[in-house]
Design a protein around this motif. Sequence first.
Motif, PDB file in Angstrom:
ATOM      1  N   TYR A 107       0.815  -1.221   0.000  1.00 62.66           N
ATOM      2  CA  TYR A 107       0.000   0.000   0.000  1.00 62.66           C
ATOM      3  C   TYR A 107       0.845   1.265   0.000  1.00 62.66           C
ATOM      4  CZ  TYR A 107      -3.327  -3.556   1.294  1.00 62.66           C
ATOM      5  OH  TYR A 107      -4.069  -4.694   1.313  1.00 62.66           O
ATOM      6  N   PHE A 108       1.903   1.297   0.805  1.00 59.59           N
ATOM      7  CA  PHE A 108       2.732   2.495   0.923  1.00 59.59           C
ATOM      8  C   PHE A 108       3.937   2.488  -0.010  1.00 59.59           C
ATOM      9  CE2 PHE A 108       0.996   2.610   5.391  1.00 59.59           C
ATOM     10  CZ  PHE A 108       0.167   3.694   5.161  1.00 59.59           C
ATOM     11  N   ILE A 112       7.789   5.473   1.144  1.00 55.26           N
ATOM     12  CA  ILE A 112       6.922   5.958   2.238  1.00 55.26           C
ATOM     13  C   ILE A 112       6.932   4.966   3.400  1.00 55.26           C
ATOM     14  CG2 ILE A 112       4.575   6.642   2.849  1.00 55.26           C
ATOM     15  CD1 ILE A 112       5.940   8.554   0.896  1.00 55.26           C
ATOM     16  N   ARG A 161       6.383  -0.392  -5.386  1.00 60.21           N
ATOM     17  CA  ARG A 161       5.657   0.871  -5.371  1.00 60.21           C
ATOM     18  C   ARG A 161       4.315   0.626  -4.713  1.00 60.21           C
ATOM     19  NH1 ARG A 161       7.015   4.479 -10.369  1.00 60.21           N
ATOM     20  NH2 ARG A 161       9.182   3.862 -10.667  1.00 60.21           N
ATOM     21  N   GLU A 163       0.246   1.234  -3.691  1.00 56.42           N
ATOM     22  CA  GLU A 163      -1.017   1.528  -4.375  1.00 56.42           C
ATOM     23  C   GLU A 163      -1.524   2.921  -4.031  1.00 56.42           C
ATOM     24  OE1 GLU A 163      -3.892  -1.471  -3.530  1.00 56.42           O
ATOM     25  OE2 GLU A 163      -2.580  -3.095  -4.203  1.00 56.42           O
ATOM     26  N   LEU A 164      -1.247   3.385  -2.819  1.00 52.74           N
ATOM     27  CA  LEU A 164      -1.738   4.701  -2.401  1.00 52.74           C
ATOM     28  C   LEU A 164      -0.981   5.832  -3.084  1.00 52.74           C
ATOM     29  CD1 LEU A 164      -2.208   4.046   1.416  1.00 52.74           C
ATOM     30  CD2 LEU A 164      -3.922   3.973  -0.390  1.00 52.74           C
ATOM     31  N   PHE A 165       0.319   5.638  -3.318  1.00 50.69           N
ATOM     32  CA  PHE A 165       1.156   6.622  -3.992  1.00 50.69           C
ATOM     33  C   PHE A 165       1.919   5.922  -5.119  1.00 50.69           C
ATOM     34  CE2 PHE A 165       0.892   7.663   0.539  1.00 50.69           C
ATOM     35  CZ  PHE A 165       0.262   8.894   0.472  1.00 50.69           C
ATOM     36  N   PRO A 166       1.261   5.662  -6.257  1.00 43.06           N
ATOM     37  CA  PRO A 166       1.902   4.847  -7.288  1.00 43.06           C
ATOM     38  C   PRO A 166       3.096   5.506  -7.965  1.00 43.06           C
ATOM     39  CG  PRO A 166      -0.243   5.646  -8.035  1.00 43.06           C
ATOM     40  CD  PRO A 166      -0.088   6.060  -6.595  1.00 43.06           C
ATOM     41  N   GLY A 167       3.247   6.817  -7.877  1.00 49.79           N
ATOM     42  CA  GLY A 167       4.356   7.486  -8.514  1.00 49.79           C
ATOM     43  C   GLY A 167       5.671   7.296  -7.800  1.00 49.79           C
ATOM     44  N   ILE A 168       5.639   6.906  -6.533  1.00 53.55           N
ATOM     45  CA  ILE A 168       6.875   6.767  -5.766  1.00 53.55           C
ATOM     46  C   ILE A 168       7.110   5.313  -5.399  1.00 53.55           C
ATOM     47  CG2 ILE A 168       8.132   8.328  -4.326  1.00 53.55           C
ATOM     48  CD1 ILE A 168       5.725   9.346  -3.069  1.00 53.55           C
TER      49      ILE A 168
END
Length: 168
Positions: A107-108, A112, A161, A163-168
């Motif tokens: 998720y993170f 993150i 990567r 799911e909540l912040f897919p760009g990072i």
Amino acid sequence: MTTMSRDTIVSIILLLFCGFLIWAGYQIRDPQFGELPPAAWPKAVSWVLTGFCIVYFVQSLLADRAGAEPATVTDGREPGLAGWFRWYFNPIVCLALYFTFLATLPYFGTLIGGILLVFALLSFLGGVTPRLIVNHAIIAVISVGAMWLLFTYGLRVLLPRGELFPGI
């Protein structure tokens, strides 16, 4: 006949384990991509670990020869299961935080999730005051961010990567 100390026995077991790691490293198939082979890092780490175990083994033999007294357990631990949990409370919480990191990794993501893990560990082990919270946040962001940058852009490793912040 002399008896071996606990350190000597543990160092022998560790050396046997290192031998297994070295053998397993040579079993990794090389796909011949023309780059660093997949077994390079496991082999390097196994040989370095073996060097440390050899030093540990030699030190244990020298201590045995010098007639060092065996260590006795006088740590002040309370008997029973409750005493055991109180004695190992910090390692148990640290492992729980790490397994929480692993469970939330999808998720993170690595960046993150890693920052949250390091921040949580520093706050748990180092205390919580406003000044320390700021220090822990700075240390977590810089250390995990630097490692993430190194692996992502320097070594081109695909890190998970979220799911909540897919760009990072």
